[in-house]
Design a protein around this motif. Structure first.
Motif, PDB file in Angstrom:
ATOM      1  N   PRO A 160      14.366  66.779  35.106  1.00 38.01           N
ATOM      2  CA  PRO A 160      13.982  67.315  33.801  1.00 38.01           C
ATOM      3  C   PRO A 160      13.218  68.631  33.967  1.00 38.01           C
ATOM      4  O   PRO A 160      12.537  68.828  34.967  1.00 38.01           O
ATOM      5  CB  PRO A 160      13.075  66.228  33.226  1.00 38.01           C
ATOM      6  CG  PRO A 160      12.599  65.450  34.396  1.00 38.01           C
ATOM      7  CD  PRO A 160      13.656  65.548  35.444  1.00 38.01           C
ATOM      8  N   TYR A 161      13.375  69.497  33.016  1.00 37.18           N
ATOM      9  CA  TYR A 161      12.653  70.777  33.081  1.00 37.18           C
ATOM     10  C   TYR A 161      12.428  71.284  31.664  1.00 37.18           C
ATOM     11  O   TYR A 161      13.078  70.836  30.722  1.00 37.18           O
ATOM     12  CB  TYR A 161      13.431  71.814  33.906  1.00 37.18           C
ATOM     13  CG  TYR A 161      14.801  72.127  33.362  1.00 37.18           C
ATOM     14  CD1 TYR A 161      15.013  73.260  32.550  1.00 37.18           C
ATOM     15  CD2 TYR A 161      15.893  71.306  33.647  1.00 37.18           C
ATOM     16  CE1 TYR A 161      16.292  73.537  32.050  1.00 37.18           C
ATOM     17  CE2 TYR A 161      17.139  71.571  33.155  1.00 37.18           C
ATOM     18  CZ  TYR A 161      17.349  72.700  32.344  1.00 37.18           C
ATOM     19  OH  TYR A 161      18.579  72.968  31.846  1.00 37.18           O
ATOM     20  N   PHE A 162      11.505  72.195  31.525  1.00 37.80           N
ATOM     21  CA  PHE A 162      11.248  72.778  30.216  1.00 37.80           C
ATOM     22  C   PHE A 162      12.156  73.978  30.025  1.00 37.80           C
ATOM     23  O   PHE A 162      12.160  74.898  30.840  1.00 37.80           O
ATOM     24  CB  PHE A 162       9.783  73.197  30.085  1.00 37.80           C
ATOM     25  CG  PHE A 162       8.878  72.021  29.840  1.00 37.80           C
ATOM     26  CD1 PHE A 162       8.779  71.466  28.569  1.00 37.80           C
ATOM     27  CD2 PHE A 162       8.139  71.462  30.874  1.00 37.80           C
ATOM     28  CE1 PHE A 162       7.955  70.387  28.339  1.00 37.80           C
ATOM     29  CE2 PHE A 162       7.322  70.377  30.638  1.00 37.80           C
ATOM     30  CZ  PHE A 162       7.227  69.832  29.364  1.00 37.80           C
ATOM     31  N   ASP A 163      12.900  73.895  28.977  1.00 38.10           N
ATOM     32  CA  ASP A 163      13.790  75.018  28.681  1.00 38.10           C
ATOM     33  C   ASP A 163      12.959  76.228  28.293  1.00 38.10           C
ATOM     34  O   ASP A 163      12.031  76.125  27.502  1.00 38.10           O
ATOM     35  CB  ASP A 163      14.695  74.612  27.519  1.00 38.10           C
ATOM     36  CG  ASP A 163      15.407  75.816  26.960  1.00 38.10           C
ATOM     37  OD1 ASP A 163      16.075  76.498  27.757  1.00 38.10           O
ATOM     38  OD2 ASP A 163      15.251  76.062  25.749  1.00 38.10           O
ATOM     39  N   GLU A 164      13.267  77.360  28.920  1.00 36.00           N
ATOM     40  CA  GLU A 164      12.451  78.530  28.655  1.00 36.00           C
ATOM     41  C   GLU A 164      12.997  79.352  27.501  1.00 36.00           C
ATOM     42  O   GLU A 164      12.264  80.023  26.796  1.00 36.00           O
ATOM     43  CB  GLU A 164      12.339  79.397  29.919  1.00 36.00           C
ATOM     44  CG  GLU A 164      11.409  78.756  30.920  1.00 36.00           C
ATOM     45  CD  GLU A 164      11.542  79.352  32.311  1.00 36.00           C
ATOM     46  OE1 GLU A 164      12.261  80.346  32.476  1.00 36.00           O
ATOM     47  OE2 GLU A 164      10.939  78.786  33.230  1.00 36.00           O
ATOM     48  N   ILE A 169      11.607  72.845  24.952  1.00 36.86           N
ATOM     49  CA  ILE A 169      11.721  71.392  24.920  1.00 36.86           C
ATOM     50  C   ILE A 169      12.063  70.886  26.313  1.00 36.86           C
ATOM     51  O   ILE A 169      12.619  71.608  27.141  1.00 36.86           O
ATOM     52  CB  ILE A 169      12.789  70.906  23.922  1.00 36.86           C
ATOM     53  CG1 ILE A 169      14.156  71.505  24.317  1.00 36.86           C
ATOM     54  CG2 ILE A 169      12.409  71.216  22.493  1.00 36.86           C
ATOM     55  CD1 ILE A 169      15.290  70.751  23.706  1.00 36.86           C
ATOM     56  N   LEU A 170      11.677  69.610  26.553  1.00 37.78           N
ATOM     57  CA  LEU A 170      11.972  69.014  27.845  1.00 37.78           C
ATOM     58  C   LEU A 170      13.437  68.581  27.844  1.00 37.78           C
ATOM     59  O   LEU A 170      13.891  67.903  26.932  1.00 37.78           O
ATOM     60  CB  LEU A 170      11.071  67.788  28.050  1.00 37.78           C
ATOM     61  CG  LEU A 170      11.156  67.145  29.422  1.00 37.78           C
ATOM     62  CD1 LEU A 170      10.655  68.101  30.498  1.00 37.78           C
ATOM     63  CD2 LEU A 170      10.353  65.856  29.437  1.00 37.78           C
ATOM     64  N   LEU A 198      15.164  65.546  26.074  1.00 35.12           N
ATOM     65  CA  LEU A 198      14.601  64.276  26.516  1.00 35.12           C
ATOM     66  C   LEU A 198      13.625  63.715  25.496  1.00 35.12           C
ATOM     67  O   LEU A 198      13.003  62.692  25.737  1.00 35.12           O
ATOM     68  CB  LEU A 198      13.916  64.436  27.872  1.00 35.12           C
ATOM     69  CG  LEU A 198      14.863  64.782  29.032  1.00 35.12           C
ATOM     70  CD1 LEU A 198      14.094  64.840  30.343  1.00 35.12           C
ATOM     71  CD2 LEU A 198      15.996  63.776  29.152  1.00 35.12           C
ATOM     72  N   GLU A 199      13.496  64.391  24.364  1.00 32.26           N
ATOM     73  CA  GLU A 199      12.529  63.919  23.369  1.00 32.26           C
ATOM     74  C   GLU A 199      12.899  62.535  22.855  1.00 32.26           C
ATOM     75  O   GLU A 199      12.042  61.654  22.738  1.00 32.26           O
ATOM     76  CB  GLU A 199      12.442  64.908  22.215  1.00 32.26           C
ATOM     77  CG  GLU A 199      11.513  66.050  22.533  1.00 32.26           C
ATOM     78  CD  GLU A 199      11.468  67.089  21.432  1.00 32.26           C
ATOM     79  OE1 GLU A 199      12.352  67.066  20.551  1.00 32.26           O
ATOM     80  OE2 GLU A 199      10.560  67.918  21.467  1.00 32.26           O
TER      81      GLU A 199
END
Lengths: 786, 325
Positions: A160-164, A169-170, A198-199
């Motif tokens: 998982p990563y945070f979209d830039e 969002i994760l 992933l919310e």
């Protein structure tokens, strides 16, 4: 415990055991319940987790399927750029769960003149936006979502990563590699990706609740925490970094099992609460992640703890009720017992008229009461009998006492028996086993120089033996007369004793006649122990001759006799089998050997010492053992009579008496004999007697400071015209010459000076008085003319 | 001495002290070469505990990171001092940017290769023909030099940021930083005994890394400030190593302010490894650049063609301590 009452014992044992049983039940119930509860919880947790995992995997699978289809489309069909973009946009639009979609090509894989091409559509608000990711800063070919499937040539879910670009969002990206044909070869040409937010996943997992504070969490295949009630863990920590930070190696092991795709139900220490907790984890195989359900143990077992507390209260309450019941019931049982006890105590103290009416509360008590009643009646009878028997016994005992006195009276007991003689000394003792004995001894002079002595032992003991003994002794006195040989004396005694001897009693008998002028002894032994001669040179001889059976056995029997010579200072020792057959507690006999050894140590001792030594030695030997037979010893020592050799010697006599007032009888006897021997006038002797009695009683009464035994020596010297008397004593110094002459004879005797009358008499009667003190002795010389 | 004289002496001393305290602190700007993390704990703690002030400096620690590459920020005069790797500084100087080293903190390389034990790779020779992940960074010459030393021909896979490719088995070997990625691997569930590691330092390839640099012009004007900054920073590091939890608190606060994901266990590891690379048994921790380290690093850059000549050591080295000729 030993001395506690029945109620107490019953209470302790029954309540104690009950408590143990109840405790065991509670404990067992607890362990079984725990196991069942845990199993139940495990099933629940397992079902809950699986259901959620399936739900999540359903979404993930549908996304992966769509993406894979997309890759097939790009690989299988030649499509224009427009068609490509529209297709990607359509997928984003038509699939709710897909956040963005991209087709990323290898450098120069799409346009021959453009290095990077990666058309990307993503949701932004209600619309869909387009972006070509051919950004020099971004360099998609080095991003995990591209590089990993590219290198590994397989579809992968990214971490998982945070979209830039989008709304921060994760997300996680599913990437599928696709290929193209180049010169007949299938070569890698890029990846198709689908991003999912992933919310919804976080929400799904965080909505899972179990008990009050149970929760679920999700980790990736790197162990990264995706959802967790502790906000700061999410995307910052991995399960392993938490394990490291909280120093919890167990957690690391659990984490490794989780990322390996295992499932398990395990106990562990919660990193949130620090308490013992239970955890169920289950893999999300599609994406390689793992979901876990955690719930605290105390909460899990809260109901059980409540149940146990209630059981415990019921147990304690029950035990208390039981305790009260036991006390009440046992009091009812034991109260008649207590009354019985007090009644029997009264009986025990001799109150046999006690009322035994006890209300029996049970059959056993009734039985006990009647038994005690019977016992009481029997006791009464017994005691009445006992009283009668005791009275009879007491009568017999008093008669026995009289018999004992009579028997002892028969035997001569004044020692020394011949104080006036210096040619012989004799001492004897008889110690009966019971009150009256069957032993006898006797000695008496037949004339001036012939002494008869005898020792006998009647068969049996007690009154019959003592009567037989008395007869024997009387016969001895009757038959022993001057001139009759010793064996004839024995023969005639035997004859008499055999007459009318219906009880077949007999007596062993030793009799001897000693001629004091020569020391010759003629003797006859009728079945008696052999006497010993203890010579003055300390040798021992046994007179081991027997001259016939004991007396009273055979009527017409002749007895022999023998003769032995005593030298001056030789001693003869006679005894009965009470000495040699005395037995100690180990049932050993005193026997001859001990007697001989003892005697050898007593040569040249006086008869009294020898006799007492034997008696004491036997007493010491037998110790605590009961005396089984009469003990009789007679010792005799012979001295040469000086008067035979010099007539002068005949003019001197000596008497030794003890400091006992009864000894004055001996003095009387002695003086009577002296009067006869020296043919002195009656009146003269009476005066002498009067003076001596006064003087000696003074010495006995007032002369000694102690209560010990002392000797008083009195010598008489026959002089031509009178008598010389010498009194020697160890009393305190007292010179009668210096004592004041009591002129007050008229005064009543009680008021006169002590001893004053005696001194007055002495001064009046005696012709001459001399006093001196020598060697701590008072020596008083008195002279009286005839 | 008379009472009066004593009072005067005391007054004089007091005035002197006041005069010193009243002296103006010299303003200095410093930028670390990456986002806040324990790699820079010494700077943060020196600022926090007033160590810079004690040295007469008013230091502003700027935010570093991917958006603020050191050289442009320095040349655009947005900072006075920067931290960066020695190799990067040599490269810059060789290209005409007049950088000088004013404090060489790192004394040994933290670079290492790792391979999963299950791969059977136990010695550098086993690297032959393997897939090796190496960062697309400005110090990639150094791992390449390692491979060259052992004559390794391998497929180099350029990596941007994560260790995921290695974890998933996409590459057999990966070049990592001891204080950073190595621990990430541990924290992704691999145990140390499941990893074979190859420390560059252990294989005779020692390239010191973190150092403090500035433009030569700044140094010429403010040699004393540079000297003080290095000394204060070293004191800060010493304090951080002695009070690791306090240093971590400060570091984590900086990370939070920069909105960087923070993980205390990882930062603790990093701080401990910084101590390992800063403080060597046989060297004094005073910020000195050793000539042999400099020449080794420069040679690697020269041989790889990154630079075409080795910059003069003496004009580059402005670090404390003396180098023997």
């Amino acid at each position: 415990m030993k001395n506690k009452g029945i109620a107490f014992k019953l209470a302790v044992y029954i309540v104690g055991i009950t408590v143990v049983i109840v405790g065991l039940i509670i404990w067992r119930n607890d362990t079984i319940s725990r196991t069942l509860l845990l199993k139940n919880v495990e099933d629940n947790a397992s079902n809950l987790t699986r259901a959620n995992v399936n739900k999540i995997q359903g979404v993930l699978k549908s996304v992966s399927k769509i993406t894979k289809n997309e890759a097939h489309v790009f690989e299988g069909f030649q499509i224009t750029t427009d068609q490509l973009k529209r297709y990607i946009r359509m997928i984003v639009q038509n699939n709710e769960e897909i956040f963005g979609c991209c087709a990323a090509f290898e450098p120069y894989g799409y346009f021959e003149d453009s290095m990077y091409f990666a058309p990307y559509y993503y949701k932004t608000g209600d619309s869909i936006a387009y972006l070509n990711l051919n950004n020099d800063d971004y360099l998609y070919i080095y991003q995990d979502w591209y590089q990993i499937p590219a290198v590994m040539k397989q579809a992968v879910w990214s971490e998982p990563y945070f979209d830039e670009g989008g709304g921060n969002i994760l997300m996680s990206t599913y990437s599928v590699p696709f290929y193209k044909n180049k010169n007949g070869k299938r070569v890698f040409n890029g990846v198709v990706t689908a991003d999912i937010s992933l919310e919804w996943l976080q929400k799904t997992v965080s909505d899972i609740k179990i008990f009050e504070s149970g929760y679920a969490f999700l980790i990736t295949q790197n162990g990264t925490v995706v959802t967790h009630p502790v906000e700061s863990y999410v995307m910052n920590e991995t399960i392993f970094s938490i394990a490291e930070d909280t120093d919890n190696p167990k957690l690391r092991e659990v984490g490794r099992a989780m990322i390996r795709g295992e499932e398990s139900f395990t106990k562990f220490r919660s990193v949130v609460t620090g308490e013992n907790s239970y955890m169920f984890y289950y893999p999300l195989e599609e994406i390689g992640w793992s979901m876990a359900l955690v719930f605290p143990g105390d909460e899990l077992f809260e109901d059980l703890a409540t149940l146990n507390r209630r059981l415990l209260m019921i147990g304690i309450g029950g035990a208390l009720v039981l305790l009260i019941l036991i006390v009440v019931i046992s009091k009812r049982i034991t109260s008649p017992l207590t009354r019985l006890a007090s009644v029997t105590e009264k009986i025990g103290k001799g109150n046999f008229d006690t009322n035994l009416k006890v209300e029996a509360s049970s059959r056993e008590i009734a039985q006990l009461t009647s038994s005690i009643d019977v016992m009481l009646r029997e006791l009464k009878n017994y005691i009445r009998n006992l009283k009668e028997t005791t009275a009879a016994k007491e009568k017999i005992e008093s008669e026995l006492k009289i018999a004992h006195d009579i028997q002892q009276g028969i035997i001569p007991k004044i020692f020394p028996p011949f104080p006036e003689r210096d040619d012989v000394d004799l001492y004897a003792t008889l110690d009966p086993a019971r009150d009256v004995g069957g032993d006898l001894y006797d000695f008496f002079f037949l004339d001036d120089y012939e002494l008869c002595f005898a020792v006998g032992d009647v068969s049996g003991k007690g009154v019959p033996a003592s009567l037989f003994m008395a007869i024997s002794r009387t016969l001895l006195r009757a038959k022993a007369t001057k001139g009759i040989p010793v064996n004839e004396i024995v023969k005639s005694m035997n004859l008499e004793l055999c007459k009318g001897n219906e009880n077949s009693m007999f007596v062993t008998f030793f009799i001897g006649l000693i001629d004091l002028k020569t020391g010759a002894i003629r003797y006859c032994n009728a079945g008696h122990n052999f006497p010993f001669i203890l010579r003055k040179d300390c040798t021992l001889e046994a007179l081991d001759k027997t001259h016939g059976t004991p007396l009273g056995v055979f009527e017409d029997i002749d007895y022999g006799m023998d003769e032995v010579l005593l030298d001056p200072k030789d001693s003869l020792v006679l005894y009965t089998d009470g000495v040699t057959e005395a037995m100690n507690t180990r049932e050993e006999l005193y026997d001859d050997i001990r007697l001989k050894e003892l005697l050898l140590g007593y040569c040249n001792k006086c008869p009294m010492d020898i006799t007492m030594a034997i008696v004491n030695s036997v007493k010491k030997f037998t110790g605590e053992a009961e005396q089984s037979d009469d003990i009789t010893v007679l010792s005799l020592t012979y001295f040469m009579d000086k008067s035979i050799k010099s007539e002068g010697a005949k003019t001197m006599k000596k008497l030794i008496i003890k400091n006992n007032i009864k000894e004055l009888d001996n003095l009387n006897v002695f003086l009577e004999k002296m009067q006869a021997d020296w043919k002195l006038p009656q009146k003269f002797i009476m005066n002498i007697n009067l003076v001596l009695e006064e003087m000696i009683s003074n010495i006995i009464f007032y002369g000694y400071d102690d209560k010990e035994q002392h000797q008083i020596e009195i010598c008489f010297q026959r002089e031509e015209n009178g008598l010389h008397i010498c009194i020697m004593d160890e009393a305190r110094e007292f010179n009668p010459m210096e004592a004041p002459d009591p002129a007050d004879l008229e005064k009543p005797a009680e008021e006169r000076v002590v001893g004053g009358l005696g001194i007055h008499l002495m001064k009046n009667i005696m012709d001459r008085i001399e006093y001196k003190r020598e060697n701590e002795r008072n020596i008083l010389n008195l002279y009286k003319k005839i | 001495m008379h009472l009066k004289q004593i009072i005067i002496a005391m007054l004089l001393l007091g005035l002197q002290g006041t005069g010193a305290a009243a002296q103006e602190l010299q303003k200095v700007r410093f930028m670390p070469h990456w986002l806040p993390q324990a790699q820079f704990a010494g700077y943060y703690i020196a600022e926090e505990k007033g160590i810079y002030e004690k040295y007469g400096l008013d230091v502003e620690v700027l935010m570093g990171g991917p958006n603020f590459p050191a050289i442009p920020v320095l040349t655009q005069d947005k900072t006075d001092l920067v931290s960066m790797f020695l190799s990067g500084a040599i490269k810059a100087r060789a290209r005409g940017i007049e950088l000088v080293d004013v404090g060489q903190l790192s004394q040994r390389s933290a670079l290492m290769f790792v391979a999963k034990k299950e791969s059977g790779i136990t010695r550098p020779e086993d690297f032959q023909n393997k897939k090796i992940g190496i960062w697309r960074s400005d110090f990639r010459e150094l791992p390449l030099a390692f491979l060259k030393k052992y004559g390794i021909q391998a497929e180099i896979v350029p990596i941007t940021s994560t260790v995921n490719l290695f974890l998933r088995g996409g590459v057999d070997i990966m070049c990592v930083m001891w204080y950073n990625e190595y621990h990430q691997i541990l924290n992704f569930g691999l145990n140390p005994d499941e990893i074979n590691s190859f420390q560059f330092y252990d294989y005779g390839l020692n390239y010191p890394e973190d150092g403090i640099f500035c433009l030569e012009s700044f140094y010429e004007e403010n040699p004393e400030a540079c000297r003080k900054f290095t000394a204060a920073t070293i004191e800060g590091w010493r304090y951080a190593f002695e009070h690791p939890e306090e240093a971590l608190d400060v570091t984590l606060r900086h990370m939070e302010e920069a909105k960087v994901p923070a993980n205390r266990a990882h930062q603790r590891w990093m701080l401990n490894r910084m101590r390992d690379v800063f403080i060597l048994e046989d060297r004094i921790f005073n910020g000195r650049l050793h000539q042999e380290d400099y020449l080794n690093t420069a040679r690697v850059l020269l041989e790889s063609g990154t630079i075409d000549q080795t910059p003069d050591f003496d004009s580059f080295n402005k670090t404390p301590g003396k180098n023997e000729k």
